[in-house]
Design a protein around this motif. Structure first.
Motif: not given
Length: 593
Positions: A327-350
């Motif tokens: 996704l062209g996101v290059t800040d580690a904390f921003h990446v974790l923030g997106i992962m957190d939303e993925v987790e809440k939604a119950g989506l496969d992250v890949m």
């Protein structure tokens, strides 16, 4: 206690009742992957759609679960909402040990609950409880409530889905004990179709360990390899996130929807960066001494109270690739923030990350607009992606509903099929070359772990179609056996054939130890047989044109070589389910009664 048959709990959600079945085949299928395919062949319906209430959702463990370290995974088998074919997904956590302590080899769930429900099971316990009040709740809230509803210590495992699963998304995962997942091919959508918000497995029984000196000796040998040598240190230290920088240097890391394979901005999302700035702690699956789960943190500010909430997020290579470089996101904390939303939604992250990468390029090219995406999508815009993840999980409109069925489904309606990064399903993070593209595209699970295709590409620039096909077929056999044990595949360096045979003999499974190669072949063929029965056709799978444009350390993709390899590998897969091959392995003699 060992046994030469499988003890299966069969649950009917329509009646809320279960029964225990005795299924023969321990020495032929071992457990795990082999058992899942066998049980689908018995209880599944190849000619009915994936969401037919009578289709089974199967969780199976292996012969060595609970007896040796890293024998810690559960295999989930089902008919997939992604492609309506037989599928398989693996997860760690506590579910494998919970099933073992409940004294089952597998759980088969059939039917559809009348209302949104939670299934709880134990050694002498089964209940289907109405949890309609959890409708629409995210994975974290659901987990918190289920832990209060089903208190227990030790071997308790809580599986649950988020909004994506309730919406029957082909990208919905099953969250297993917060930090692990049955991720790929839509198992969460199957739970949603069954009106099943959660599954609580209470390992409330016990089992005796083998009382012999050989078992103690072999256990100590395995444990020391995992803890006192460097064999597993990679996974505990930086973890698989260490692959980010290595693959970037090898020109094999997908960036911005695979428009490039290397970028200097990698410095913001390397394994070292995550470890230095975000890492809170390591965790481990039940029965594992390694501790490969790396947990970072995200911080959320509540403006009205001027307070911060810290949330823990597990990361490794694949999630960072999918929500970072892709996704062209290059800040580690921003990446974790997106992962957190993925987790809440119950989506496969890949799947979710790669699908949004396609959507971003489609947005840039004008194929879709904010009418479809609701928010503007741009590579690097983490806040936009967090909102888009929410919409994808909620199936907010026609566009996100289509995207939840797969990037190619959305592309067929809106355009952009050429740059959809789909290899059977949304790609894993290894743009290593033609062998990987073909192996994942045609592979049984469309997973990079079906075979070592990604590893072959990193070590070889040969274009020998026959040699590569030989390697892929042979490599899959060994992996099919070890996922029938069910070992974490990180431990395959420890669990070589010799070590596995020693483990099996030490606990009394000498027949399995003497037939590992044959069992691996049988499991591989059985899985493919069921997959073909449900509609798989290697010739119908295409590799999008984007992969012809990729340049790695070996140079630009050779389309002719890739086409030849795809044709030959597809032919080899077909041969695995020929009448002669199946008869040699005794698969036609399976009794479904």
């Amino acid at each position: 206690m060992i046994r030469d048959y499988f003890r299966i709990l069969v649950v009917d959600l329509c009646t809320g009742k279960g029964s225990v079945a005795k299924v023969e085949g321990r020495n032929e299928f071992a457990g795990g992957s082999g058992l899942g395919a066998l049980l689908f062949d018995i209880y599944g319906h190849a000619d009915r759609p994936w969401d037919d209430p009578d289709q089974p959702l199967i969780f199976s463990i292996g012969a060595l679960t609970g007896l040796f370290p890293l024998m810690s995974k559960t295999v989930c088998s089902f008919k997939s909402p992604y492609h309506d074919q037989f599928a398989e997904s693996h997860a760690g956590g506590r579910s494998a040990l919970a099933i073992r302590f409940a004294d089952y080899d597998a759980i088969v769930i059939k039917g559809r609950a009348e209302r949104l429900s939670c299934l709880s099971i134990g050694m002498k316990h089964l209940e289907v409880k109405d949890v309609h009040f959890l409708a629409g709740k995210d994975v974290f809230s659901t987990g918190k409530i289920l832990r209060r509803m089903y208190p227990g210590e030790g071997h308790r495992s809580i599986l649950r889905i988020g909004p994506a699963g309730e919406n029957k998304s082909g990208m919905a995962c099953i969250n297993a004990d917060t930090y692990r997942h049955f991720g790929r091919l839509g198992s969460g959508g199957v739970m949603g179709a069954k009106n099943l918000k959660g599954i609580v497995i209470l390992g409330d029984g016990s089992f005796a360990l083998p009382d012999n000196k050989e078992y103690s000796k072999v256990y100590k040998q395995v444990y020391e390899k995992m803890t006192a040598t460097d064999m597993m240190s990679k996974y505990h230290n930086l973890g698989t996130a260490a692959n980010l920088n290595a693959l970037n240097e090898l020109k094999s890391l997908p960036w911005r929807n695979l428009q490039s394979t290397r970028d200097d901005e990698i410095t913001g999302i390397t394994g070292e960066k995550f470890a230095d700035d975000t890492l809170l702690r390591n965790a481990a699956c039940a029965g594992c001494p390694v501790g490969c789960i790396h947990i970072g943190f995200v911080r959320e500010k509540f403006m009205e109270q001027n307070q911060y909430l810290y949330r823990q997020v597990a990361y490794d290579y694949e999630p960072i690739f999918a929500t970072g470089s892709m996704l062209g996101v290059t800040d580690a904390f921003h990446v974790l923030g997106i992962m957190d939303e993925v987790e809440k939604a119950g989506l496969d992250v890949m799947s979710g990350g790669v699908a949004l990468a396609w959507a971003t390029e489609a947005f840039e090219k004008g194929l879709i607009t904010e009418k479809e995406t609701i928010v503007p999508l741009a590579f690097g815009d983490a806040e936009g992606y967090k909102k888009a993840v929410y919409y994808l999980g909620e199936a907010e409109n026609e566009f996100y509903t289509a995207l939840g069925k797969g990037s190619l489904v959305a592309a067929a309606e809106y355009g952009g099929e050429d740059f959809a990064c789909v290899l059977g399903q949304e790609m894993a993070g290894y743009a290593t070359g033609e062998t990987f593209y073909v192996a994942e595209g045609l592979g049984f699970r469309h997973s990079h772990l079906d075979s070592g295709g990604y590893s072959w590409d990193q070590k070889n620039d040969s274009k020998d179609v026959e040699a590569i096909s030989d390697f892929l077929i042979k490599d899959e056999t060994g992996r099919a056996f070890i996922t029938s044990m069910v070992s974490c595949l990180f431990g395959r360096g420890v669990y070589n054939d010799e070590q596995l045979a020693q483990c099996l003999n030490a606990v009394g499974y000498s027949e399995i130890a003497d037939s590992m190669d044959t069992i691996g072949e049988r499991v591989r063929a059985m899985r493919w047989k069921v997959r073909f029965d449900t509609g798989y056709d290697p010739d119908a799978i295409s590799i999008p044109k984007r992969y012809n444009e990729v340049t790695t350390w070996k140079g630009k993709t050779d389309p002719d070589f890739m086409a030849a390899l795809k044709a030959e590998y597809g032919r080899r897969i077909r041969n695995l389910v020929s009448e002669e091959a199946l008869e040699r392995l005794g698969l036609k003699k399976i009794d479904k009664n």
